[in-house]
Design an enzyme around this catalytic site. Structure first.
Site, short mmCIF file in Angstrom:
data_model
loop_
_atom_site.label_atom_id
_atom_site.label_comp_id
_atom_site.label_asym_id
_atom_site.label_seq_id
_atom_site.Cartn_x
_atom_site.Cartn_y
_atom_site.Cartn_z
N HIS A 1 0.61 -0.84 -0.34
CA HIS A 1 -0.27 0.17 0.47
C HIS A 1 0.58 0.99 0.01
O HIS A 1 1.72 1.38 0.49
CB HIS A 1 -1.27 -0.02 0.84
CG HIS A 1 -1.94 1.09 1.42
ND1 HIS A 1 -2.41 1.38 0.05
CD2 HIS A 1 -2.08 2.09 2.21
CE1 HIS A 1 -3.71 2.40 0.64
NE2 HIS A 1 -3.36 2.94 1.38
N HIS B 1 -3.98 8.78 1.06
CA HIS B 1 -3.62 7.95 0.29
C HIS B 1 -5.36 7.49 -0.03
O HIS B 1 -5.97 8.24 0.05
CB HIS B 1 -3.50 6.99 1.30
CG HIS B 1 -4.47 6.79 2.97
ND1 HIS B 1 -4.68 4.76 2.76
CD2 HIS B 1 -4.38 7.29 3.49
CE1 HIS B 1 -5.36 4.80 3.45
NE2 HIS B 1 -4.87 6.40 4.02
N CYS C 1 -3.27 2.77 -5.34
CA CYS C 1 -2.51 3.17 -5.05
C CYS C 1 -1.39 3.94 -5.18
O CYS C 1 -1.19 5.11 -4.62
CB CYS C 1 -2.71 2.53 -3.21
SG CYS C 1 -1.48 1.09 -3.36
#
Length: 256
Positions: free
Chosen positions: A118, A130, A208
């Site tokens: 991530h 994010h 992401c």
């Protein structure tokens, strides 16, 4: 058996391992000397003098003397540069040794989940921006599976510790040598503008990693996707996702 550690006079973590709000907001901590069993509680632990081969430890007598001198003292605390790991690393290896470099606004943060990485961008004061599908709050395995099916995500601004949870992370501005970063003010302004927005999400073209790379470099790119395509993983996941989405749409149309 006793150990010295940076600690708070309140509970540090919830049952799931996430930090309590008081820890996240802390700017001062106290050096404590406690029984090892009391510090560990029911968690697992290990001896990890991981830098001994590259950074010779200070003389043992000096390490122990400095440690005892600090017990009971209040010290500044920073989540990115003056945390418990920095504290013990400096005691064992000296002030020039710090495991985690100080995180600066605009830095890209790579977080190692169990099945994927991530990404977020650090915007200062302990927070990251994010792109996260709703499933990201679930356990790692479930999140990675459901992310394949997600087509919408939200831009969030959260405490770094809340996003990281119990996973490992690092600063990784990996494309700085080949793609000059955009002006910092532009990157941070754009990140803040996007907070709270719902955005399209696609595992292969707008995940992401694409999100933060575009903020820092102006180019949406994802090495995770490139590597997955190379081994054929993305193709299989994409087909599965398309089949499930198609079936879901058919059921919805049929029920109507």
């Amino acid at each position: 058996m006793a150990s010295a550690n940076l600690g708070w006079p309140w509970r540090e973590h919830f049952a799931d391992g996430s930090p309590t709000p008081l820890v996240i907001l802390s700017e001062r901590v106290c050096v404590k000397k406690d029984w090892l069993e009391d510090v560990v509680r029911k968690d697992r632990y290990r001896v990890n003098n991981k830098h001994d081969e590259t950074h010779p430890p200070l003389p043992l007598s000096k390490i122990l003397w400095q440690t005892e001198e600090l017990v009971g003292k209040e010290m500044p605390y920073s989540r990115s540069s003056q945390n418990c790991e920095n504290f013990v690393m400096e005691l064992r290896y000296g002030p020039e040794m710090s495991e985690q470099e100080e995180i600066k606004p605009g830095d890209l943060i790579e977080i190692f989940r169990s099945c994927y990485q991530h990404w977020g961008i650090y915007v200062g004061e302990g927070k990251v921006v994010h792109l996260a599908p709703e499933c990201d709050r679930l356990a790692n395995g479930a999140a990675s599976v459901l992310a394949v099916l997600s087509d919408r995500a939200y831009v969030k601004k959260d405490w770094l510790e809340v996003v990281v949870r119990n996973d490992q992370y690092r600063v990784n501005n990996k494309h700085d040598y080949t793609h000059p970063p955009l002006p910092l003010t532009k990157t941070l302004e754009r990140a803040e503008e996007l907070v709270g927005r719902e955005m399209p999400y696609n595992l292969t073209s707008h995940n992401c990693e694409h999100f933060v790379m575009e903020l820092r470099y102006g180019i949406a790119m994802s090495d995770q996707v490139t590597e997955a395509i190379a081994v054929g993983t993305i193709g299989m996941m994409g087909v599965a996702a398309a089949m499930i989405r198609s079936a879901a749409k058919w059921r919805k149309h049929y029920n109507e």
